[in-house]
Design a protein around this motif. Structure first.
Motif, PDB file in Angstrom:
ATOM      1  N   GLN A  32       0.827  -1.206   0.000  1.00 54.79           N
ATOM      2  CA  GLN A  32       0.000   0.000   0.000  1.00 54.79           C
ATOM      3  C   GLN A  32       0.864   1.259   0.000  1.00 54.79           C
ATOM      4  O   GLN A  32       0.577   2.215  -0.720  1.00 54.79           O
ATOM      5  N   ILE A  33       1.911   1.256   0.804  1.00 53.97           N
ATOM      6  CA  ILE A  33       2.817   2.406   0.880  1.00 53.97           C
ATOM      7  C   ILE A  33       3.456   2.658  -0.482  1.00 53.97           C
ATOM      8  O   ILE A  33       3.522   3.808  -0.948  1.00 53.97           O
ATOM      9  N   LEU A  34       3.920   1.600  -1.131  1.00 48.63           N
ATOM     10  CA  LEU A  34       4.565   1.747  -2.431  1.00 48.63           C
ATOM     11  C   LEU A  34       3.570   2.217  -3.492  1.00 48.63           C
ATOM     12  O   LEU A  34       3.892   3.076  -4.308  1.00 48.63           O
ATOM     13  N   THR A  35       2.383   1.648  -3.471  1.00 45.74           N
ATOM     14  CA  THR A  35       1.361   2.007  -4.449  1.00 45.74           C
ATOM     15  C   THR A  35       0.916   3.462  -4.275  1.00 45.74           C
ATOM     16  O   THR A  35       0.727   4.184  -5.255  1.00 45.74           O
ATOM     17  N   GLN A  36       0.783   3.883  -3.023  1.00 42.82           N
ATOM     18  CA  GLN A  36       0.327   5.242  -2.730  1.00 42.82           C
ATOM     19  C   GLN A  36       1.478   6.245  -2.656  1.00 42.82           C
ATOM     20  O   GLN A  36       1.258   7.416  -2.402  1.00 42.82           O
ATOM     21  N   ARG A  37       2.700   5.743  -2.819  1.00 45.27           N
ATOM     22  CA  ARG A  37       3.918   6.567  -2.801  1.00 45.27           C
ATOM     23  C   ARG A  37       4.058   7.373  -1.508  1.00 45.27           C
ATOM     24  O   ARG A  37       4.419   8.537  -1.515  1.00 45.27           O
ATOM     25  N   GLN A  38       3.797   6.709  -0.394  1.00 40.94           N
ATOM     26  CA  GLN A  38       3.957   7.316   0.932  1.00 40.94           C
ATOM     27  C   GLN A  38       5.298   6.861   1.509  1.00 40.94           C
ATOM     28  O   GLN A  38       5.374   6.203   2.542  1.00 40.94           O
ATOM     29  N   PHE A  39       6.362   7.237   0.840  1.00 43.31           N
ATOM     30  CA  PHE A  39       7.687   6.706   1.124  1.00 43.31           C
ATOM     31  C   PHE A  39       8.240   7.074   2.496  1.00 43.31           C
ATOM     32  O   PHE A  39       9.144   6.412   2.990  1.00 43.31           O
ATOM     33  N   GLU A  40       7.697   8.096   3.121  1.00 40.70           N
ATOM     34  CA  GLU A  40       8.197   8.481   4.448  1.00 40.70           C
ATOM     35  C   GLU A  40       7.960   7.388   5.497  1.00 40.70           C
ATOM     36  O   GLU A  40       8.631   7.346   6.516  1.00 40.70           O
ATOM     37  N   SER A  41       7.026   6.496   5.235  1.00 40.22           N
ATOM     38  CA  SER A  41       6.725   5.405   6.166  1.00 40.22           C
ATOM     39  C   SER A  41       7.643   4.196   5.978  1.00 40.22           C
ATOM     40  O   SER A  41       7.659   3.299   6.822  1.00 40.22           O
ATOM     41  N   LEU A  42       8.395   4.172   4.890  1.00 37.68           N
ATOM     42  CA  LEU A  42       9.200   2.988   4.570  1.00 37.68           C
ATOM     43  C   LEU A  42      10.319   2.674   5.561  1.00 37.68           C
ATOM     44  O   LEU A  42      10.505   1.503   5.902  1.00 37.68           O
ATOM     45  N   PRO A  43      11.096   3.654   6.031  1.00 41.24           N
ATOM     46  CA  PRO A  43      12.205   3.291   6.921  1.00 41.24           C
ATOM     47  C   PRO A  43      11.764   2.502   8.167  1.00 41.24           C
ATOM     48  O   PRO A  43      12.382   1.493   8.510  1.00 41.24           O
ATOM     49  N   GLU A  44      10.705   2.930   8.813  1.00 39.03           N
ATOM     50  CA  GLU A  44      10.219   2.218  10.006  1.00 39.03           C
ATOM     51  C   GLU A  44       9.729   0.821   9.637  1.00 39.03           C
ATOM     52  O   GLU A  44      10.015  -0.156  10.325  1.00 39.03           O
ATOM     53  N   LEU A  45       9.015   0.726   8.533  1.00 34.93           N
ATOM     54  CA  LEU A  45       8.507  -0.559   8.092  1.00 34.93           C
ATOM     55  C   LEU A  45       9.654  -1.513   7.764  1.00 34.93           C
ATOM     56  O   LEU A  45       9.617  -2.689   8.131  1.00 34.93           O
ATOM     57  N   LEU A  46      10.683  -1.002   7.100  1.00 34.13           N
ATOM     58  CA  LEU A  46      11.833  -1.846   6.756  1.00 34.13           C
ATOM     59  C   LEU A  46      12.555  -2.342   8.006  1.00 34.13           C
ATOM     60  O   LEU A  46      13.000  -3.489   8.061  1.00 34.13           O
ATOM     61  N   THR A  47      12.640  -1.499   9.020  1.00 33.33           N
ATOM     62  CA  THR A  47      13.254  -1.908  10.289  1.00 33.33           C
ATOM     63  C   THR A  47      12.446  -3.042  10.922  1.00 33.33           C
ATOM     64  O   THR A  47      13.017  -4.028  11.412  1.00 33.33           O
ATOM     65  N   GLN A  48      11.135  -2.912  10.901  1.00 27.15           N
ATOM     66  CA  GLN A  48      10.267  -3.947  11.461  1.00 27.15           C
ATOM     67  C   GLN A  48      10.389  -5.251  10.669  1.00 27.15           C
ATOM     68  O   GLN A  48      10.432  -6.346  11.251  1.00 27.15           O
ATOM     69  N   LYS A  49      10.469  -5.142   9.340  1.00 25.72           N
ATOM     70  CA  LYS A  49      10.639  -6.333   8.505  1.00 25.72           C
ATOM     71  C   LYS A  49      11.949  -7.039   8.829  1.00 25.72           C
ATOM     72  O   LYS A  49      11.983  -8.267   8.964  1.00 25.72           O
ATOM     73  N   GLN A  50      13.012  -6.276   8.957  1.00 27.61           N
ATOM     74  CA  GLN A  50      14.319  -6.865   9.261  1.00 27.61           C
ATOM     75  C   GLN A  50      14.292  -7.605  10.598  1.00 27.61           C
ATOM     76  O   GLN A  50      14.865  -8.688  10.722  1.00 27.61           O
ATOM     77  N   GLU A  51      13.616  -7.022  11.576  1.00 30.96           N
ATOM     78  CA  GLU A  51      13.532  -7.671  12.889  1.00 30.96           C
ATOM     79  C   GLU A  51      12.756  -8.984  12.794  1.00 30.96           C
ATOM     80  O   GLU A  51      13.146  -9.992  13.387  1.00 30.96           O
ATOM     81  N   LEU A  52      11.659  -8.994  12.052  1.00 32.31           N
ATOM     82  CA  LEU A  52      10.877 -10.226  11.900  1.00 32.31           C
ATOM     83  C   LEU A  52      11.663 -11.288  11.137  1.00 32.31           C
ATOM     84  O   LEU A  52      11.616 -12.473  11.495  1.00 32.31           O
ATOM     85  N   ILE A  53      12.387 -10.884  10.129  1.00 31.79           N
ATOM     86  CA  ILE A  53      13.213 -11.834   9.381  1.00 31.79           C
ATOM     87  C   ILE A  53      14.301 -12.398  10.290  1.00 31.79           C
ATOM     88  O   ILE A  53      14.591 -13.604  10.262  1.00 31.79           O
ATOM     89  N   ARG A  54      14.892 -11.550  11.119  1.00 32.31           N
ATOM     90  CA  ARG A  54      15.901 -12.004  12.072  1.00 32.31           C
ATOM     91  C   ARG A  54      15.291 -13.033  13.024  1.00 32.31           C
ATOM     92  O   ARG A  54      15.894 -14.072  13.310  1.00 32.31           O
ATOM     93  N   GLN A  55      14.073 -12.758  13.500  1.00 34.50           N
ATOM     94  CA  GLN A  55      13.396 -13.704  14.390  1.00 34.50           C
ATOM     95  C   GLN A  55      13.133 -15.032  13.688  1.00 34.50           C
ATOM     96  O   GLN A  55      13.348 -16.102  14.266  1.00 34.50           O
TER      97      GLN A  55
END
Length: 144
Positions: A32-55
């Protein structure tokens, strides 16, 4: 040998499923973020993704170690053999759910990669138009 490890394996697999479900939710949010081009939300989301992948990686390592200690191969067939020998239908169902969720994560991630690729192509095309327009303006300005 399987019985003494079944409870811990179930717990690890449950944790993995929870992390995978959260990752799937984040991947859907990312779409949704990518489709709506709301890129300011990406850094936090990427951090959360990395943590889940690490888990997920940590859980996989722990499950594989448990399988090895129980005398099974630390691969997909080892997981399946362990689950079958456990005779626990709930464990089998959880494994199927986990595998399905991971597959959905892979599909969502691929979908997001396509969105990013299309965005990059659009940006490149737009930059080409802007550069061509800028060159035309400079040529016209120098002739006057």
């Amino acid at each position: 040998m399987v019985a003494q490890h079944t409870g811990r394996y179930h717990s690890l697999l449950e944790q993995s499923q929870n992390s995978a479900a959260k990752l799937l939710d984040l991947l859907n949010d990312e779409s949704q973020i990518l489709t709506q081009r709301q890129f300011e939300s990406l850094p936090e989301l990427l951090t959360q993704k990395q943590e889940l992948i690490r888990q997920l990686e940590l859980h996989e390592t722990e499950r594989n170690l448990l399988l090895s200690n129980a005398g099974f191969a630390a691969d997909k067939s080892g997981h399946i053999d362990f689950i079958q020998q456990s005779g626990d239908p709930a464990l089998s169902s959880l494994w199927d759910t986990f595998i399905s969720t991971i597959s959905e994560c892979q599909d969502a991630n691929q979908k997001n990669a396509v969105i990013v690729e299309k965005s990059q192509i659009n940006i490149s095309q737009l930059l080409g138009v802007i550069q061509a327009t800028h060159q035309d303006i400079n040529r016209n300005a120098s002739t006057y």
